[in-house]
Design a protein around this motif. Structure first.
Motif, short mmCIF file in Angstrom:
data_model
loop_
_atom_site.label_atom_id
_atom_site.label_comp_id
_atom_site.label_asym_id
_atom_site.label_seq_id
_atom_site.Cartn_x
_atom_site.Cartn_y
_atom_site.Cartn_z
N LYS A 199 0.98 -1.39 0.25
CA LYS A 199 -0.51 -0.19 0.22
C LYS A 199 1.05 1.43 -0.05
CE LYS A 199 -3.56 2.29 2.80
NZ LYS A 199 -3.80 2.07 4.36
N PRO A 200 0.76 1.88 -0.81
CA PRO A 200 1.34 3.50 -1.21
C PRO A 200 1.28 4.35 -0.17
CG PRO A 200 0.07 2.78 -2.75
CD PRO A 200 0.10 1.75 -1.83
N ALA A 201 2.98 4.69 0.65
CA ALA A 201 2.52 5.52 1.88
C ALA A 201 2.76 7.26 1.44
CB ALA A 201 3.54 5.00 3.14
N GLU A 202 2.12 8.20 2.26
CA GLU A 202 2.70 9.25 2.03
C GLU A 202 2.68 10.14 3.22
OE1 GLU A 202 0.59 13.17 -0.62
OE2 GLU A 202 0.91 11.25 -2.05
N LEU A 203 3.87 10.82 3.11
CA LEU A 203 4.37 12.11 4.19
C LEU A 203 4.29 13.04 3.86
CD1 LEU A 203 4.82 12.21 7.38
CD2 LEU A 203 7.12 11.26 6.23
N HIS A 204 3.36 14.13 4.59
CA HIS A 204 3.09 15.83 3.73
C HIS A 204 3.93 16.37 5.50
CE1 HIS A 204 0.18 16.14 0.81
NE2 HIS A 204 0.72 15.24 1.04
N LEU A 205 5.18 17.35 5.68
CA LEU A 205 6.10 18.21 6.72
C LEU A 205 5.42 19.34 6.46
CD1 LEU A 205 8.15 14.90 5.57
CD2 LEU A 205 8.61 15.69 8.04
N TRP A 206 5.64 20.29 7.21
CA TRP A 206 5.51 21.82 6.79
C TRP A 206 5.93 22.11 7.97
CZ3 TRP A 206 0.96 18.55 7.36
CH2 TRP A 206 0.42 18.44 8.56
#
Length: 164
Positions: free
Chosen positions: A14-21
């Motif tokens: 399952k693809p994983a996506e992480l957003h950082l800000w």
């Protein structure tokens, strides 16, 4: 925390996506209220000076103070418009960093070979987190706090382990 797994916890297949800000303690709405309150409080001494030459002597300095505050906080917001997006799939890991000026930096590697490094000292910040792969080492989350970088490193290790 100023990062989130958009696709939920990483797991194999399952693809994983992480957003950082970067974290912003003063939201835009609070910014407007702060400027209004500051302007109101700086105007209080002017009430006593209404109709005198002192009023016109103080006014430019108070307006310059409000403008300076507005300008400094606005500039801080612009410099914090950085976002990092990490996508991990079974055959590819990709890190995209968008700078405030619109430039985009990309890095790709096979997730099997990616290693998460954390440097307790010696980096630009304490507990500096990097990803190594494809012959390059790239930073991730340098704008996070020290505790957040430690937690991020552990989450990244688990995410890459899930995609090996």
């Amino acid at each position: 925390m100023p990062y989130e797994w958009v696709t939920g916890q990483p797991e194999r297949g399952k693809p994983a996506e992480l957003h950082l800000w970067p974290y912003r303690s003063l939201p835009r709405k609070g910014f407007a209220a702060f400027i209004a309150l500051t302007a109101g409080l700086l105007a209080l001494p002017l009430i006593a000076a209404l109709g005198t030459l002192v009023f016109w002597g103080l006014l430019p300095f108070l307006l310059a103070a409000i403008w300076g505050l507005w300008h400094a906080i606005s500039r801080s917001y612009r410099s914090g418009e950085v976002i990092e997006v990490l996508r991990i799939d079974d055959d590819r890991a990709e890190l995209i960093r968008r700078d405030p000026d619109g430039r985009e930096h990309r890095w790709q590697a096979n997730p099997y070979w990616v290693r998460v490094q954390i440097y307790p000292t010696g980096g630009p910040v304490e507990h500096y987190v990097t990803l190594k792969g494809q012959g390059r080492e790239v930073e991730i989350g340098a704008f996070l706090s020290e505790d957040e970088r430690k937690a991020l490193a552990e989450e990244l290790r688990a995410a890459f382990a899930a995609h090996r």
